[in-house]
Design a protein around this motif. Structure first.
Motif, PDB file in Angstrom:
ATOM      1  N   TYR A 428       0.840  -1.189   0.000  1.00  0.00           N
ATOM      2  CA  TYR A 428       0.000   0.000   0.000  1.00  0.00           C
ATOM      3  C   TYR A 428       0.877   1.241   0.000  1.00  0.00           C
ATOM      4  O   TYR A 428       1.859   1.333   0.740  1.00  0.00           O
ATOM      5  CB  TYR A 428      -0.928   0.004   1.213  1.00  0.00           C
ATOM      6  CG  TYR A 428      -2.268  -0.632   0.912  1.00  0.00           C
ATOM      7  CD1 TYR A 428      -2.380  -2.014   0.820  1.00  0.00           C
ATOM      8  CD2 TYR A 428      -3.399   0.135   0.678  1.00  0.00           C
ATOM      9  CE1 TYR A 428      -3.589  -2.613   0.528  1.00  0.00           C
ATOM     10  CE2 TYR A 428      -4.619  -0.449   0.394  1.00  0.00           C
ATOM     11  CZ  TYR A 428      -4.709  -1.827   0.315  1.00  0.00           C
ATOM     12  OH  TYR A 428      -5.911  -2.413   0.015  1.00  0.00           O
ATOM     13  N   LEU A 429       0.532   2.196  -0.834  1.00  0.00           N
ATOM     14  CA  LEU A 429       1.291   3.417  -0.978  1.00  0.00           C
ATOM     15  C   LEU A 429       0.420   4.593  -0.563  1.00  0.00           C
ATOM     16  O   LEU A 429      -0.803   4.570  -0.765  1.00  0.00           O
ATOM     17  CB  LEU A 429       1.747   3.596  -2.431  1.00  0.00           C
ATOM     18  CG  LEU A 429       2.387   2.370  -3.085  1.00  0.00           C
ATOM     19  CD1 LEU A 429       2.629   2.633  -4.563  1.00  0.00           C
ATOM     20  CD2 LEU A 429       3.692   2.007  -2.394  1.00  0.00           C
ATOM     21  N   SER A 437      -3.487   1.045  -3.351  1.00  0.00           N
ATOM     22  CA  SER A 437      -2.983  -0.323  -3.498  1.00  0.00           C
ATOM     23  C   SER A 437      -2.228  -0.433  -4.814  1.00  0.00           C
ATOM     24  O   SER A 437      -2.798  -0.227  -5.894  1.00  0.00           O
ATOM     25  CB  SER A 437      -4.133  -1.329  -3.473  1.00  0.00           C
ATOM     26  OG  SER A 437      -3.697  -2.591  -3.922  1.00  0.00           O
ATOM     27  N   ALA A 438      -0.952  -0.749  -4.732  1.00  0.00           N
ATOM     28  CA  ALA A 438      -0.157  -0.943  -5.952  1.00  0.00           C
ATOM     29  C   ALA A 438      -0.753  -2.061  -6.801  1.00  0.00           C
ATOM     30  O   ALA A 438      -0.785  -1.968  -8.032  1.00  0.00           O
ATOM     31  CB  ALA A 438       1.289  -1.259  -5.585  1.00  0.00           C
ATOM     32  N   CYS A 454       4.235  -4.330 -15.512  1.00  0.00           N
ATOM     33  CA  CYS A 454       4.252  -3.000 -14.896  1.00  0.00           C
ATOM     34  C   CYS A 454       4.255  -3.147 -13.381  1.00  0.00           C
ATOM     35  O   CYS A 454       3.521  -3.978 -12.824  1.00  0.00           O
ATOM     36  CB  CYS A 454       3.049  -2.180 -15.349  1.00  0.00           C
ATOM     37  SG  CYS A 454       3.117  -0.456 -14.795  1.00  0.00           S
ATOM     38  N   VAL A 455       5.085  -2.363 -12.734  1.00  0.00           N
ATOM     39  CA  VAL A 455       5.165  -2.342 -11.276  1.00  0.00           C
ATOM     40  C   VAL A 455       4.973  -0.894 -10.826  1.00  0.00           C
ATOM     41  O   VAL A 455       5.610   0.017 -11.364  1.00  0.00           O
ATOM     42  CB  VAL A 455       6.528  -2.868 -10.778  1.00  0.00           C
ATOM     43  CG1 VAL A 455       6.575  -2.855  -9.260  1.00  0.00           C
ATOM     44  CG2 VAL A 455       6.783  -4.271 -11.306  1.00  0.00           C
ATOM     45  N   VAL A 456       4.098  -0.700  -9.861  1.00  0.00           N
ATOM     46  CA  VAL A 456       3.795   0.643  -9.373  1.00  0.00           C
ATOM     47  C   VAL A 456       4.467   0.840  -8.023  1.00  0.00           C
ATOM     48  O   VAL A 456       4.302   0.017  -7.113  1.00  0.00           O
ATOM     49  CB  VAL A 456       2.273   0.855  -9.267  1.00  0.00           C
ATOM     50  CG1 VAL A 456       1.954   2.212  -8.634  1.00  0.00           C
ATOM     51  CG2 VAL A 456       1.639   0.755 -10.644  1.00  0.00           C
ATOM     52  N   VAL A 457       5.222   1.912  -7.897  1.00  0.00           N
ATOM     53  CA  VAL A 457       5.965   2.197  -6.667  1.00  0.00           C
ATOM     54  C   VAL A 457       5.785   3.663  -6.299  1.00  0.00           C
ATOM     55  O   VAL A 457       5.240   4.461  -7.065  1.00  0.00           O
ATOM     56  CB  VAL A 457       7.471   1.887  -6.829  1.00  0.00           C
ATOM     57  CG1 VAL A 457       7.697   0.412  -7.068  1.00  0.00           C
ATOM     58  CG2 VAL A 457       8.079   2.707  -7.962  1.00  0.00           C
ATOM     59  N   MET A 466       7.768  15.754  -2.315  1.00  0.00           N
ATOM     60  CA  MET A 466       6.428  15.180  -2.456  1.00  0.00           C
ATOM     61  C   MET A 466       6.540  13.736  -2.947  1.00  0.00           C
ATOM     62  O   MET A 466       7.419  13.403  -3.749  1.00  0.00           O
ATOM     63  CB  MET A 466       5.608  15.995  -3.463  1.00  0.00           C
ATOM     64  CG  MET A 466       5.311  17.418  -3.005  1.00  0.00           C
ATOM     65  SD  MET A 466       4.135  17.471  -1.648  1.00  0.00           S
ATOM     66  CE  MET A 466       2.643  16.934  -2.480  1.00  0.00           C
ATOM     67  N   HIS A 467       5.622  12.876  -2.455  1.00  0.00           N
ATOM     68  CA  HIS A 467       5.563  11.502  -2.937  1.00  0.00           C
ATOM     69  C   HIS A 467       4.821  11.477  -4.273  1.00  0.00           C
ATOM     70  O   HIS A 467       3.800  12.153  -4.435  1.00  0.00           O
ATOM     71  CB  HIS A 467       4.846  10.607  -1.931  1.00  0.00           C
ATOM     72  CG  HIS A 467       5.647  10.383  -0.690  1.00  0.00           C
ATOM     73  ND1 HIS A 467       5.103   9.889   0.484  1.00  0.00           N
ATOM     74  CD2 HIS A 467       6.947  10.597  -0.427  1.00  0.00           C
ATOM     75  CE1 HIS A 467       6.047   9.808   1.402  1.00  0.00           C
ATOM     76  NE2 HIS A 467       7.174  10.225   0.868  1.00  0.00           N
TER      77      HIS A 467
END
Length: 624
Positions: A428-429, A437-438, A454-457, A466-467
């Motif tokens: 979780y980001l 949720s990634a 694809c990978v989400v980070v 900032m994120h």
């Protein structure tokens, strides 16, 4: 730790000799049994003398069950010469090979705790595994300083001993150790037992109708829990196991050749391995596969569609459950109805899954919560410096105080009773106060069809702190570059704006861990370095670029909105910008940056980046 075994036999100790087990009645016994003494069947197949067929295919050699039995007996004899007592620990320090299988079977049949060591791991990591596990003896190719060793070549060259004496237990005593990733970065040693292993093997063999004529593929590394099924299910049933050589281990083309050459029928691995196989194999090479099971990571619906289209005869399964729940503890047979979402499924018999909230109370139907599991599949706990710990095992007051494993997996119960995976707690980001949720974003991106993986980070902007949500992706083989603007627009139909990545990074290959799962930590580090390195060195220049891009976005004609998003590399004419709009751009630049650009200068610019450079050049002259 308590465990609800639902009537399973708590303890059986087996000495040499088999209780009239035969190849003819084995299958019916397995299907009917709640407890499946796989080691008794293995003992019979190796030393009973009635099964004269190929057990292992390795390096072009067909190794029969009698031959495997003789080699296992030699290693058992060598281990007995070390005077090992009950509870002794033997580390198998061998590469993936037939020899590795002999060593593991020898330990298991003697009731010795066995530990498969990843020989590709760094030396410091291997040293930690041996030290933490309090290893008594190593089975290795060469002598290791400071360790008692059984040298595999010497053991296999000794005269054949008399009928080996076996002594193993079907109970919850420690049987083998497997290491898994720890949240602190230190590997965790999970203590597994034969009772839980027997439940997985017995239930799976029954449901999948595994037979003696099946051929399994040992594609999973031998230090990974899925390989326990490959080795012990095949040897217990008298089936055949194909072992890739070191040169074939990471070669998907070689896997396809092995499937075709040996008529492999069962394939069990993480999804990334199946994806690699399907991406290089010719369809005709895979036609022998009657069942493909994937577990341990997200299964892409597109991969299922490929398998359905090209292997219509194959049964497809999703598998789940961390190492602490023994091989796999939840499963689902994938049907034609599973199009957009592949369910995590239902618990194996003699186990129960719970979806609980932060107060450890059951979540409502459809409500996302944390997963917990109770039942026979529970491991014994964790080994730390030789001591057994139960850190992630908790008592469930909502169910008579049963002991359960608290997982990092999140999910919810669907109306049909299936559990749906909803990411992991560490997956979780938090972006601008929104919890994302990634796994959810990745699932939508997977359905787009224009990306391979694809990978989400989450990355941190080095100037603003900032994120930002970042998508790191690969393109399909021979695929064209992706118009990110168009892709982002399409995502709006499925995701809230907060869930759409703001930065994108194309790479050649998604890095994987040694257990062949996505290495999210490394992906995040790559994204942070590649996307922000220049920004950290020239924050002001990036601010100018961002500002100019924003001005172009605001000033482009409305009828050009369908031309996609605007970036620094965007061609100005391609987005419909003419003299009237360029004059407005010049005015806005003057207001925001106090930089005067005339219309002819802008007309000579081909891309937005050219305009950015014009602004930066004027600013530099003003400073000088």
């Amino acid at each position: 730790m308590q465990s609800d075994t639902s009537g399973l036999q708590q303890q059986q100790v087996f000495q040499s000799g088999v209780n009239n087990v035969s190849a003819q009645n084995l299958q019916s016994a397995v299907i009917a049994a709640d407890e499946f003494c796989f080691l008794e069947y293995i003992q019979h197949n190796l030393f009973g003398g009635a099964l004269d067929k190929t057990a292992l295919f390795y390096a072009g050699e067909a190794i029969s069950y009698p031959q495997v039995g003789q080699n296992v007996a030699r290693i058992m004899h060598a281990l007995r010469q070390k005077n090992l007592q009950a509870g002794a620990v033997v580390a198998v320090c061998l590469p993936k090979s037939a020899q590795h299988v002999y060593a593991v079977l020898a330990c298991a049949l003697l009731g010795i705790i066995w530990l498969p060591v990843d020989m590709d791991a760094p030396e410091a990591r291997r040293d930690y595994l041996l030290s933490n596990s309090k290893v008594d003896v190593l089975i290795a190719q060469t002598q290791v300083d400071g360790q008692q060793c059984v040298l595999i070549d010497e053991a296999l060259a000794t005269p054949l001993p008399q009928q080996p004496e076996c002594c193993y237990r079907l109970d919850r005593s420690a049987a083998y150790y497997l290491y898994t990733s720890g949240s602190t970065g230190t590997p965790k040693c999970v203590v597994l037992n034969n009772l839980a292993t027997a439940n997985v093997l017995g239930q799976t063999i029954g449901r999948w109708h595994v037979q003696q004529d099946d051929v399994l593929m040992a594609v999973t590394p031998f230090h990974h829990d899925m390989s326990v099924f490959d080795v012990f299910a095949a040897m217990a049933l008298g089936a055949s196991l194909v072992i890739p050589t070191p040169a074939q281990v990471k070669d998907a083309g070689a896997w396809a050749q092995l499937v075709a050459a040996y008529g492999i029928t069962l394939w069990v691995s993480v999804p990334a391995i199946v994806d690699m196989l399907c991406s290089v194999a010719r369809v005709e090479q895979l036609q022998s596969l009657r069942l493909v099971a994937q577990g341990g990571d997200y299964i892409k619906p597109g991969l299922i569609q490929y398998l359905r289209a090209h292997l219509p005869q194959a049964r497809l399964f999703s598998l789940g459950g961390p190492t602490e729940t023994t091989i796999w503890s939840i499963w689902h047979e994938i049907t034609a109805a599973d199009v957009d979402v592949i369910p995590y499924g239902r618990a194996l018999p003699h186990n129960q899954y719970y979806i609980l909230d932060e107060q450890l109370q059951p979540c409502a139907l459809g409500e996302v919560g944390q997963m917990y599991m109770t039942g026979v599949n529970l491991s014994n706990g964790y080994l730390l410096d030789g001591q057994l710990l139960t850190g992630d095992f908790v008592s469930l007051q909502c169910d008579a105080g049963k002991t359960a494993l608290r997982m990092s997996d999140l999910g919810y119960v669907r109306a049909d009773g299936n559990i749906i995976f909803a990411g992991r707690t560490e997956g979780y980001l938090k972006i601008k106060g929104v919890r994302i949720s990634a796994a959810e974003v990745e699932a939508v991106l997977a359905k787009s069809g224009c990306l391979q993986d694809c990978v989400v980070v989450c990355c941190t902007h080095p100037v603003t702190s900032m994120h930002e949500l970042v998508a790191v992706y690969t393109l399909p083989p021979g695929g064209q570059q992706v118009d990110i603007g168009v892709l982002k627009e399409s995502l709006m139909a499925s995701l809230p704006k907060s869930h759409i990545p703001t930065r994108w990074l194309a790479i050649e290959e998604i890095p994987l861990t040694r257990n062949v799962k996505v290495d999210r930590k490394l992906v995040q580090q790559m994204a942070q370095a590649r996307l922000y390195q220049a920004v950290a060195a020239a924050g002001q220049n990036q601010a100018v670029a961002d500002g100019v891009v924003a001005i172009f976005r605001d000033c482009r004609p409305q009828q050009a909105d369908d031309a996609g998003d605007i970036f620094v590399h965007t061609e100005i004419l391609a987005i419909g910008m003419r003299l009237k709009q360029l004059m407005l751009v010049a005015k806005r630049i003057a207001e925001q940056f106090d930089v005067q650009l005339d219309a002819p200068a802008l007309v000579r610019c081909k891309t937005v980046q050219d305009v950015v450079q014009q602004v930066q050049q004027v600013q530099q002259k003003m400073l000088n």
